[in-house]
Scaffold this motif. Structure first.
Motif, PDB file in Angstrom:
ATOM      1  N   UNK A  13       0.833  -1.194   0.000  1.00  0.00           N
ATOM      2  CA  UNK A  13       0.000   0.000   0.000  1.00  0.00           C
ATOM      3  C   UNK A  13       0.868   1.245   0.000  1.00  0.00           C
ATOM      4  N   UNK A  14       0.435   2.253  -0.731  1.00  0.00           N
ATOM      5  CA  UNK A  14       1.121   3.544  -0.729  1.00  0.00           C
ATOM      6  C   UNK A  14       0.718   4.369   0.487  1.00  0.00           C
ATOM      7  N   UNK A  15      -0.254   3.885   1.240  1.00  0.00           N
ATOM      8  CA  UNK A  15      -0.832   4.665   2.330  1.00  0.00           C
ATOM      9  C   UNK A  15      -0.187   4.370   3.683  1.00  0.00           C
ATOM     10  N   UNK A  16       1.110   4.548   3.735  1.00  0.00           N
ATOM     11  CA  UNK A  16       1.847   4.457   4.981  1.00  0.00           C
ATOM     12  C   UNK A  16       1.404   5.626   5.862  1.00  0.00           C
ATOM     13  N   UNK A  17       1.355   5.452   7.182  1.00  0.00           N
ATOM     14  CA  UNK A  17       0.958   6.574   8.034  1.00  0.00           C
ATOM     15  C   UNK A  17       1.799   7.837   7.820  1.00  0.00           C
ATOM     16  N   UNK A  18       3.028   7.671   7.349  1.00  0.00           N
ATOM     17  CA  UNK A  18       3.895   8.824   7.097  1.00  0.00           C
ATOM     18  C   UNK A  18       3.851   9.304   5.652  1.00  0.00           C
ATOM     19  N   UNK A  19       2.949   8.754   4.836  1.00  0.00           N
ATOM     20  CA  UNK A  19       2.866   9.147   3.427  1.00  0.00           C
ATOM     21  C   UNK A  19       2.484  10.622   3.308  1.00  0.00           C
ATOM     22  N   UNK A  25      -0.814  11.034  -4.346  1.00  0.00           N
ATOM     23  CA  UNK A  25      -1.520  11.927  -5.274  1.00  0.00           C
ATOM     24  C   UNK A  25      -2.250  11.151  -6.374  1.00  0.00           C
ATOM     25  N   UNK A  26      -1.603  10.126  -6.937  1.00  0.00           N
ATOM     26  CA  UNK A  26      -2.237   9.360  -8.007  1.00  0.00           C
ATOM     27  C   UNK A  26      -3.492   8.645  -7.504  1.00  0.00           C
ATOM     28  N   UNK A  27      -3.471   8.191  -6.268  1.00  0.00           N
ATOM     29  CA  UNK A  27      -4.649   7.538  -5.675  1.00  0.00           C
ATOM     30  C   UNK A  27      -5.763   8.553  -5.457  1.00  0.00           C
ATOM     31  N   UNK A  28      -5.404   9.702  -4.928  1.00  0.00           N
ATOM     32  CA  UNK A  28      -6.382  10.753  -4.653  1.00  0.00           C
ATOM     33  C   UNK A  28      -7.037  11.240  -5.937  1.00  0.00           C
ATOM     34  N   UNK A  29      -6.242  11.437  -6.981  1.00  0.00           N
ATOM     35  CA  UNK A  29      -6.785  11.896  -8.259  1.00  0.00           C
ATOM     36  C   UNK A  29      -7.779  10.882  -8.818  1.00  0.00           C
ATOM     37  N   UNK A  30      -7.438   9.599  -8.748  1.00  0.00           N
ATOM     38  CA  UNK A  30      -8.343   8.564  -9.249  1.00  0.00           C
ATOM     39  C   UNK A  30      -9.640   8.560  -8.437  1.00  0.00           C
ATOM     40  N   UNK A  31      -9.540   8.620  -7.122  1.00  0.00           N
ATOM     41  CA  UNK A  31     -10.732   8.641  -6.269  1.00  0.00           C
ATOM     42  C   UNK A  31     -11.587   9.866  -6.577  1.00  0.00           C
ATOM     43  N   UNK A  32     -10.955  11.003  -6.777  1.00  0.00           N
ATOM     44  CA  UNK A  32     -11.697  12.225  -7.130  1.00  0.00           C
ATOM     45  C   UNK A  32     -12.420  12.069  -8.464  1.00  0.00           C
ATOM     46  N   UNK A  92      -9.510   2.154 -15.000  1.00  0.00           N
ATOM     47  CA  UNK A  92      -8.800   3.436 -14.964  1.00  0.00           C
ATOM     48  C   UNK A  92      -7.939   3.580 -13.713  1.00  0.00           C
ATOM     49  N   UNK A  93      -7.946   2.574 -12.834  1.00  0.00           N
ATOM     50  CA  UNK A  93      -7.172   2.669 -11.598  1.00  0.00           C
ATOM     51  C   UNK A  93      -5.681   2.757 -11.924  1.00  0.00           C
TER      52      UNK A  93
END
Length: 116
Positions: A13-19, A25-32, A92-93
């Motif tokens: 996962x790219x979502x490490x607590x310290x990320x 950003x790529x995950x956030x853009x896709x979710x948006x 598109x993920x």
């Protein structure tokens, strides 16, 4: 409209607590984008595999349930008119372009269990 679960598989996962916001950003853009399309029902990112614990046969071990090259890094639920449309949205993920993949499954049932 039918609901579909999209399971995201990646090396971790790219979502490490310290990320930082830049790290994800790529995950956030896709979710948006999926949210803006009106298809997003809910989404959850999971923390890296080294933060997991598993229970099997009453024994607790560190790490994910299966020792595999890829782990479930997150998941989201979308609404789509049919399976093909759900596949198009899931396709598109950005994890797919990064060497990971997604699995799409129709949701059989949903909702929250009411607690008394």
């Amino acid at each position: 409209m039918a609901q579909y679960a999209v399971l995201i598989y990646a090396n971790d996962s790219a979502h490490d607590p310290d990320a930082t916001p830049e790290d994800i950003e790529h995950c956030t853009e896709h979710a948006d984008d999926v949210t803006a399309s009106g298809a997003m029902v809910m989404a959850y990112a999971l923390t890296p595999r080294d933060m997991a614990r598993s229970i099997r046969g009453g024994t607790v071990t560190d790490g994910p349930f299966l020792d595999a090259k890829e782990v479930v890094a997150g998941f989201y639920v979308i609404e789509a008119p049919d399976f093909e449309a759900a596949m198009a949205i899931a396709g598109t993920n950005p994890v797919i372009r990064e060497g990971g993949g997604v699995e799409v499954r129709p949701v059989h049932s949903g909702g929250f269990i009411e607690r008394t």
